[in-house]
Design an enzyme around this catalytic site. Structure first.
Site, PDB file in Angstrom:
ATOM      1  N   CYS A   2       0.693  -1.252   0.054  1.00 38.50           N
ATOM      2  CA  CYS A   2      -0.053  -0.029  -0.038  1.00 38.50           C
ATOM      3  C   CYS A   2       1.010   1.291   0.211  1.00 38.50           C
ATOM      4  CB  CYS A   2      -0.801   0.035   1.258  1.00 38.50           C
ATOM      5  SG  CYS A   2      -1.899  -1.315   1.421  1.00 38.50           S
ATOM      6  N   ARG A  27       1.853   0.859  -6.007  1.00 32.42           N
ATOM      7  CA  ARG A  27       2.056   0.157  -4.972  1.00 32.42           C
ATOM      8  C   ARG A  27       0.497  -0.791  -4.500  1.00 32.42           C
ATOM      9  NH1 ARG A  27       5.122   1.066  -0.593  1.00 32.42           N
ATOM     10  NH2 ARG A  27       7.155   2.131  -1.157  1.00 32.42           N
ATOM     11  N   TRP A  74      -3.686  -2.038  -1.328  1.00 31.00           N
ATOM     12  CA  TRP A  74      -3.579  -3.386  -2.202  1.00 31.00           C
ATOM     13  C   TRP A  74      -4.128  -4.269  -0.980  1.00 31.00           C
ATOM     14  CZ3 TRP A  74      -0.724  -7.998  -1.328  1.00 31.00           C
ATOM     15  CH2 TRP A  74      -0.891  -9.108  -2.261  1.00 31.00           C
ATOM     16  N   ASN A  98       0.330   0.694   6.100  1.00 31.55           N
ATOM     17  CA  ASN A  98       0.929  -0.369   5.103  1.00 31.55           C
ATOM     18  C   ASN A  98       1.611  -1.542   5.572  1.00 31.55           C
ATOM     19  OD1 ASN A  98       2.333  -1.487   3.028  1.00 31.55           O
ATOM     20  ND2 ASN A  98       3.815  -0.188   2.967  1.00 31.55           N
ATOM     21  N   GLY A  99       1.288  -2.798   5.455  1.00 30.88           N
ATOM     22  CA  GLY A  99       1.761  -3.895   6.086  1.00 30.88           C
ATOM     23  C   GLY A  99       0.571  -4.738   6.634  1.00 30.88           C
ATOM     24  N   GLU A 479      10.550 -15.821 -17.305  1.00 32.80           N
ATOM     25  CA  GLU A 479      10.256 -14.420 -17.427  1.00 32.80           C
ATOM     26  C   GLU A 479       9.266 -14.020 -18.466  1.00 32.80           C
ATOM     27  OE1 GLU A 479      10.415 -12.179 -15.415  1.00 32.80           O
ATOM     28  OE2 GLU A 479      10.724 -10.102 -16.665  1.00 32.80           O
ATOM     29  N   LYS A 483       5.817 -12.581 -17.398  1.00 35.56           N
ATOM     30  CA  LYS A 483       5.290 -11.075 -17.965  1.00 35.56           C
ATOM     31  C   LYS A 483       3.846 -11.064 -18.789  1.00 35.56           C
ATOM     32  CE  LYS A 483       7.360  -8.819 -16.645  1.00 35.56           C
ATOM     33  NZ  LYS A 483       8.607  -8.763 -15.810  1.00 35.56           N
ATOM     34  N   GLU A 486       1.037 -11.579 -16.049  1.00 35.01           N
ATOM     35  CA  GLU A 486       0.637 -10.650 -15.333  1.00 35.01           C
ATOM     36  C   GLU A 486      -0.091  -9.622 -15.844  1.00 35.01           C
ATOM     37  OE1 GLU A 486       5.101  -9.055 -14.395  1.00 35.01           O
ATOM     38  OE2 GLU A 486       3.846  -8.860 -12.940  1.00 35.01           O
ATOM     39  N   HIS A 502       9.138 -34.709 -21.482  1.00 33.08           N
ATOM     40  CA  HIS A 502       8.773 -35.208 -20.059  1.00 33.08           C
ATOM     41  C   HIS A 502       7.372 -34.920 -19.790  1.00 33.08           C
ATOM     42  CE1 HIS A 502      12.937 -36.604 -20.235  1.00 33.08           C
ATOM     43  NE2 HIS A 502      13.409 -35.553 -20.407  1.00 33.08           N
ATOM     44  N   LYS A 602       2.881  -3.292  -6.917  1.00 32.81           N
ATOM     45  CA  LYS A 602       4.455  -3.350  -7.408  1.00 32.81           C
ATOM     46  C   LYS A 602       5.384  -3.765  -6.446  1.00 32.81           C
ATOM     47  CE  LYS A 602       7.886  -1.690  -9.942  1.00 32.81           C
ATOM     48  NZ  LYS A 602       8.254  -2.879 -11.249  1.00 32.81           N
TER      49      LYS A 602
HETATM   50  O1  M6R Z   1      11.186  -5.586  -5.736  1.00 38.45           O
HETATM   51  P1  M6R Z   1      11.312  -7.036  -6.078  1.00 38.45           P
HETATM   52  O2  M6R Z   1      12.209  -7.083  -7.120  1.00 38.45           O
HETATM   53  O3  M6R Z   1      11.938  -7.552  -4.970  1.00 38.45           O
HETATM   54  O4  M6R Z   1      10.043  -7.631  -6.619  1.00 38.45           O
HETATM   55  C1  M6R Z   1       9.988  -9.033  -7.071  1.00 38.45           C
HETATM   56  C2  M6R Z   1       8.612  -9.461  -7.427  1.00 38.45           C
HETATM   57  O5  M6R Z   1       7.718  -8.941  -6.651  1.00 38.45           O
HETATM   58  C3  M6R Z   1       8.641  -8.476  -8.838  1.00 38.45           C
HETATM   59  O6  M6R Z   1       9.633  -8.917  -9.707  1.00 38.45           O
HETATM   60  C4  M6R Z   1       7.139  -9.120  -9.587  1.00 38.45           C
HETATM   61  O7  M6R Z   1       7.331 -10.335  -9.923  1.00 38.45           O
HETATM   62  C5  M6R Z   1       7.049  -8.468 -10.819  1.00 38.45           C
HETATM   63  N1  M6R Z   1       5.774  -8.116 -10.938  1.00 38.45           N
HETATM   64  C6  M6R Z   1       7.406  -9.116 -12.171  1.00 38.45           C
HETATM   65  O8  M6R Z   1       6.994  -8.434 -13.307  1.00 38.45           O
END
Ligand code: M6R
Length: 607
Positions: A2, A27, A74, A98-99, A479, A483, A486, A502, A602
């Site tokens: 948040c 956030r 969030w 936040n937390g 990766e 991408k 998400e 496999h 984020k």
């Molecule tokens: O800030 P960080 O690199 O520690 O974050 C890790 C993941 O939360 C972050 O890479 C997340 O998977 C992204 N949304 C990927 O695009």
């Protein structure tokens, strides 16, 4: 997770609070809210969903006042509804958080037993009631907060406003970041310097357990023992312009296109181009005795770590264990005495990674951190700080942070190999030469943007997509799948291409696009054989390779994307571009919210 902000100002604050939330919306964006203090009343406005809804709410029902707090959420505890939106308030106190308050259940039950009535399902509301009880019993705001903080378990950054005290706000942090901003006759609280960028660049970063009383012209900071302390006031260097989209449609697009610049910027701190040598920022840091490395990270940063495992083992011959941070502590890992624990994070605040870092520190490991936010908790707790210089990354999907992490990790692998006597000076020069080529190769990869946009319609209708790669390009397949998942909400999986036979090959039919990452190099032939196994079963291939690779194996593909011919060392950086662009254009074609995809945030500062 948040974002929180507080302003004790000379002028009206509601618009400026909303502006701060706008810069923190990455956030979390499940709901937003503001509370000001005006004429002995708490004026609270909240709305579920994006910030735009709060803006409408404030247009219809303004929140006047020169003191206020605000929040973008969030959701963790309780659905993303208006009643669960922050600020949470009683008659006396309003606060944003936040937390996660981990012991909120027993606290809530005890409060209910004492006759308090709750209006939300959140963990946060207990804090408002606990502080309110103290205030109602005649305690001052400071005394009330001092009495309540020791009762809270978990992680929090709090900003608290008091109905009867329009002259102060109180902030507190444990496990979640909180900064104090110093203005001219105004003082601010914020989750990060970015939130406060247009208000001030004079920032103090609170430390774990700190709490702070801010007034218009003063700040008093206390540590967890309630002893008054000083914290350095630094100039943040973050400007409001750094968080503008400029000519781009989305932050993600802007950040993809920034990669040649920010990778060059990052490399300039890790290599000496004239001498063609590697140079870490903390050159005197002794890595000679390191015989084992443990890499811990989450999400995209974890995939950067997977690529680095290949490099550390190939160049330096140092064995590497790698874990996702959320699993690491709970499997009670065996850590070799004198080992190096390496944490990779864009934000430097990811709760899982931070907890793993602290676990390793307590076990006597040397802590190295590759991080993009130099003032983050991870940066401050590192023995060896390895900053990336990607600049603020706002799009929830990480892009430029990833390629900058790879640049740092390649330099670190070369440095370690040198220290271990596994790399000659000539080999070092060769590695540096290839790294220097990376920004130009990234530019060449970006030149295929329009072509990738034009093929997005081939992938956009799919229900499932597979990504294949081998060696250091296998993490890139993971990766690419992350991408796509998400931001376009298409189910996607990444596989080591040799693993298809496999099991996953059973999924292949003409409705499943298969994206194959196959740069020319020692693993090319093997990857192509696996690709042909897919083609033989009707699979629709998108082959990403260089001109030679496409000439050799491109025939029969549904589409091809040509990359520049690069050395295998920098291929993971360069091939990141087409997987990012493909995900981006598919998401645009599907009309999803690219920068703020559903259910995500984020910076994930809860476990
Ligand atoms: O800030 P960080 O690199 O520690 O974050 C890790 C993941 O939360 C972050 O890479 C997340 O998977 C992204 N949304 C990927 O695009």
């Amino acid at each position: 997770m948040c974002g929180i902000i507080g302003i004790i100002g000379k002028d009206q604050v509601a618009d400026r609070l909303v502006d701060g939330l706008r810069r923190m919306e990455y956030r979390g964006y499940d709901s937003a809210g503001v509370c000001t203090v005006k004429d002995g009343a708490l004026v609270r406005r909240r709305a579920e969903g994006k910030l735009a809804n709060l803006v409408k709410e404030l247009a219809a029902h303004p929140a006047p006042g020169t003191v206020g707090i605000a929040h973008t959420r969030w959701a963790t505890h309780g659905a993303p509804t208006t009643s669960n939106a922050h600020p949470h308030a009683t008659g006396e106190v309003a606060l944003v958080h936040n937390g996660i308050i981990e012991n909120f259940r027993p606290l809530r039950e005890a409060l209910i037993a004492r006759g308090r009535r709750f209006e939300s399902e959140t963990d946060t509301e207990v804090v408002a009631h606990l502080i309110s009880e103290q205030v109602e019993a005649g305690k001052s705001p400071q005394e009330a907060v001092e009495a309540v903080l020791p009762q809270l378990r978990g992680a929090f950054a709090l900003a608290i406003a008091f109905r009867q005290h329009p002259d102060l706000l109180i902030g507190a942090r444990l496990g979640s970041p909180l900064v104090v901003g110093y203005g001219e006759g105004e003082t601010y609280l914020g989750s990060d310097a970015l939130a406060l960028a247009p208000l001030t660049q004079r920032i103090a970063y609170l430390e774990e357990g700190d709490w702070v009383v801010i007034t218009r012209d003063g700040v008093r900071i206390f540590d967890r023992e309630n002893k008054e302390v000083e914290r350095d006031v630094t100039t943040s260097g973050v400007t409001a312009a750094a968080v503008e989209k400029g000519p781009y449609r989305h932050f993600m697009q802007k950040e993809i296109f920034e990669q040649p610049t920010v990778v060059a910027q990052t490399l300039s701190s890790y290599i000496r181009p004239l001498e063609q040598t590697v140079a870490l920022p903390q050159m005197d840091f002794d890595l000679d005795g390191i015989d084992r490395i443990t890499i811990v990270a989450c999400g995209t940063s974890f995939y950067a770590g997977m690529v680095a495992k290949y490099w550390f083992e190939t160049f330096a011959r140092v064995p590497v264990d790698i874990d996702v941070a959320s699993e690491f502590r709970y499997r009670d890992p065996v850590l070799q005495p004198g080992g190096l624990a390496l944490f990779i994070s864009q934000s430097g605040e990811t709760a899982d990674t931070l907890a793993a870092l602290r676990h390793c520190k307590a076990q006597g490991q040397t802590i190295a951190v590759v991080v993009n936010v130099p003032t983050s908790s991870m940066a401050r707790e590192a023995d060896l700080l390895l900053p990336t210089h990607a600049g603020p990354e706002i799009g929830v999907a990480s892009t430029k942070a990833f390629t900058c992490q790879l640049a740092v990790l390649a330099a670190l692998a070369a440095h370690l190999a040198l220290r271990k006597g596994k790399l000659s000076a000539a080999e070092e020069r060769e590695i540096v030469r290839h790294l220097i080529e990376a920004p130009a190769a990234l530019n060449a990869a970006l030149a295929h943007d329009e072509e990738i946009a034009a093929m997005a319609h081939l992938v956009a209708p799919a229900r499932d997509v597979l990504y294949l790669g081998r060696g250091p390009d296998y993490p890139l397949a993971l990766e690419g799948a992350l991408k796509l998942k998400e931001i376009s909400y298409i189910h996607a999986e990444g596989y080591a291409s040799g693993e298809m036979k496999h099991g996953p090959i059973a999924l292949i039919d003409e409705a499943v696009p298969v994206i194959v990452l196959a740069p020319s190099g020692p693993l090319f032939e093997k990857t192509v054989s696996n690709m042909q196994e897919v083609m033989a079963r009707g699979g629709k291939i998108v082959l990403i390779s260089d001109a030679e690779g496409l000439a050799e194996a491109g025939e029969g593909s549904m589409a091809t994307i040509e990359m520049p011919r690069v050395h295998p060392l920098i291929a993971p950086l360069v091939y990141a571009v087409p997987v990012q662009l493909l995900a981006y254009h598919v998401a645009v074609a599907k009309g999803t919210d690219v920068d703020q995809p559903r259910n995500l945030a984020k910076s994930v500062t809860v476990e």
